[in-house]
Write an enzyme that holds these catalytic residues in place. Structure first.
Site, PDB file in Angstrom:
ATOM      1  N   LYS A   1       6.823   8.381   6.257  1.00  0.00           N
ATOM      2  CA  LYS A   1       8.456   8.024   6.449  1.00  0.00           C
ATOM      3  C   LYS A   1       8.908   9.497   6.497  1.00  0.00           C
ATOM      4  O   LYS A   1       9.992   9.662   7.348  1.00  0.00           O
ATOM      5  CB  LYS A   1       9.162   7.343   5.282  1.00  0.00           C
ATOM      6  CG  LYS A   1       8.819   5.897   5.313  1.00  0.00           C
ATOM      7  CD  LYS A   1       9.287   5.031   4.178  1.00  0.00           C
ATOM      8  CE  LYS A   1       8.892   3.525   4.064  1.00  0.00           C
ATOM      9  NZ  LYS A   1       7.704   3.381   4.596  1.00  0.00           N
TER      10      LYS A   1
ATOM     11  N   GLY B   1       9.004  -3.799   6.008  1.00  0.00           N
ATOM     12  CA  GLY B   1       8.475  -5.037   5.517  1.00  0.00           C
ATOM     13  C   GLY B   1       9.208  -5.910   4.392  1.00  0.00           C
ATOM     14  O   GLY B   1       9.460  -6.961   4.346  1.00  0.00           O
ATOM     15  N   ASN B   2       9.805  -5.084   3.391  1.00  0.00           N
ATOM     16  CA  ASN B   2      10.562  -5.587   2.427  1.00  0.00           C
ATOM     17  C   ASN B   2      11.859  -6.121   2.743  1.00  0.00           C
ATOM     18  O   ASN B   2      12.387  -6.570   2.095  1.00  0.00           O
ATOM     19  CB  ASN B   2      10.755  -4.410   1.150  1.00  0.00           C
ATOM     20  CG  ASN B   2      11.497  -3.350   1.762  1.00  0.00           C
ATOM     21  OD1 ASN B   2      11.111  -2.768   2.594  1.00  0.00           O
ATOM     22  ND2 ASN B   2      12.825  -3.153   1.056  1.00  0.00           N
TER      23      ASN B   2
ATOM     24  N   LYS C   1      -7.273   1.103   9.527  1.00  0.00           N
ATOM     25  CA  LYS C   1      -6.121   0.271   9.374  1.00  0.00           C
ATOM     26  C   LYS C   1      -6.758  -1.341   9.173  1.00  0.00           C
ATOM     27  O   LYS C   1      -6.928  -1.685  10.207  1.00  0.00           O
ATOM     28  CB  LYS C   1      -5.011   0.175  10.466  1.00  0.00           C
ATOM     29  CG  LYS C   1      -3.693   0.007  10.173  1.00  0.00           C
ATOM     30  CD  LYS C   1      -2.780   0.912   9.698  1.00  0.00           C
ATOM     31  CE  LYS C   1      -1.376   0.542   9.245  1.00  0.00           C
ATOM     32  NZ  LYS C   1      -1.086   0.964   8.067  1.00  0.00           N
TER      33      LYS C   1
ATOM     34  N   LYS D   1       5.287   2.079  12.231  1.00  0.00           N
ATOM     35  CA  LYS D   1       6.665   1.713  12.574  1.00  0.00           C
ATOM     36  C   LYS D   1       7.548   2.966  12.366  1.00  0.00           C
ATOM     37  O   LYS D   1       8.670   2.848  13.122  1.00  0.00           O
ATOM     38  CB  LYS D   1       7.288   0.309  12.123  1.00  0.00           C
ATOM     39  CG  LYS D   1       7.269   0.356  10.735  1.00  0.00           C
ATOM     40  CD  LYS D   1       8.801   0.498  10.270  1.00  0.00           C
ATOM     41  CE  LYS D   1       8.753   0.351   8.648  1.00  0.00           C
ATOM     42  NZ  LYS D   1       9.850   1.371   8.131  1.00  0.00           N
TER      43      LYS D   1
END
Length: 317
Positions: free
Chosen positions: A280, A12-13, A132, A217
């Site tokens: 990640k 998102g960054n 979430k 994601k």
């Protein structure tokens, strides 16, 4: 020259630099910077599939929908459709910037965004325990009403009000995979599994239908990387390298780790933050376990340098 195929998962960054720069124009400018670094890769001979986050953007779409419903009695937009909307808008910003940069450099390549559904298991245990938070804050009365009328799961969020929570199931299948593969084989730069993909299940009749969920994601990009046999998976995030004991006095930056080390550090549970770095690392572990050759974590502006071995954290089998 043999084709080299990479999946680049951008966080998102890469679209929202900080909370003061969230307008569509700000996001477009951020996408422009990220596109520049991805075109460096393409120029160096890589074929690229791009996945991206959409958390803040889906939040904005939901808020607009909630406000429009309150003020004007407009229909509200279901979560899966918000995901589809965000794939289109973010894909547009990325593909236009990539197309412009490729043209500037005289590189003949097409870019396309595929609105992508990702199938999850209807029996995934995440559905029994939704965690979430999404959408805006509500008072208790509204939260309870929506729970009753719309079947929402709601929780009280740290004294700030009530929020809806949804499941984050594990991705099982990229529905549009054959189309994505065909495009990649034709040399097209493909933007896909946006926001982890639009979560869908197969119902009793075998038909696909959307569900209210959020897919990680990085997990979806890892699944994509495994299914297209990518040579490299890059997770582009806010930091140049991964650290052990991040933010603590004994913090230690890592240039390179093996699959076994990554699994050990993740299992120790103290090194990587649950909501940010841990998924990640997990996504990369799955990629390497399935035969992936190498993975890289770095920030967008250092992708070029990292590919030359100058920075970033490399994770290898």
């Amino acid at each position: 020259m043999a084709k080299k195929l990479a999946v680049v998962a951008i966080g998102g960054n890469s679209l929202i630099k900080d909370n003061s720069k969230v307008s569509v124009e700000d996001q477009y400018q951020a996408a422009k910077e990220t596109a520049y670094h991805i075109v460096d890769m393409i120029e160096a001979g890589w074929d690229v599939a791009i996945g991206h986050g959409n958390g803040p953007q889906v939040g904005f779409i939901l808020r607009r929908s909630e406000i429009a419903a309150k003020v004007e009695g407009m229909h509200e937009v279901p979560l899966d459709v918000c995901g589809a909307d965000s794939q289109g808008a973010i894909g547009y910003a990325l593909q236009q910037n990539l197309q412009n940069e490729l043209r500037r450099r005289g590189i003949e390549k097409t870019v396309a965004t595929v609105v992508t559904q990702v199938r999850v298991d209807a029996n995934d245990k995440a559905f029994q325990n939704p965690t979430k938070p999404i959408g805006g804050f509500m008072d208790e009365a509204e939260a309870k009403r929506r729970q009753q009328e719309m079947g929402w799961n709601v929780v009280e969020d740290a004294g700030r009000g009530w929020r809806r929570v949804v499941a984050s199931p594990i991705p099982q299948e990229v529905v549009e995979l054959p189309a994505v593969k065909t495009l990649l084989d034709a040399g097209v730069v493909v933007i896909t599994v946006g926001g982890g993909g639009i979560p869908v299940i197969r119902n009793e009749q075998g038909d696909l239908q959307g569900v209210a969920a959020v897919i990680d994601k990085d997990y979806a990009s890892s699944l994509l990387a495994r299914q297209i046999n990518a040579d490299l998976m890059i997770i582009s995030t806010a930091v140049e390298k991964v650290a052990l004991n991040f933010g603590k006095p004994d913090q230690k930056w890592i240039d390179r780790m093996t699959l076994a080390e990554a699994k050990q550090y993740l299992a120790e549970g103290t090194h990587f933050a649950k909501g940010s770095m841990a998924p990640k690392i997990q996504a990369i572990i799955w990629f390497l376990e399935a035969g992936g050759k190498q993975a890289l974590i770095t920030n967008p502006e250092n992708i070029g340098r990292a590919l030359k071995g100058e920075t970033g954290t490399w994770i290898v089998p």
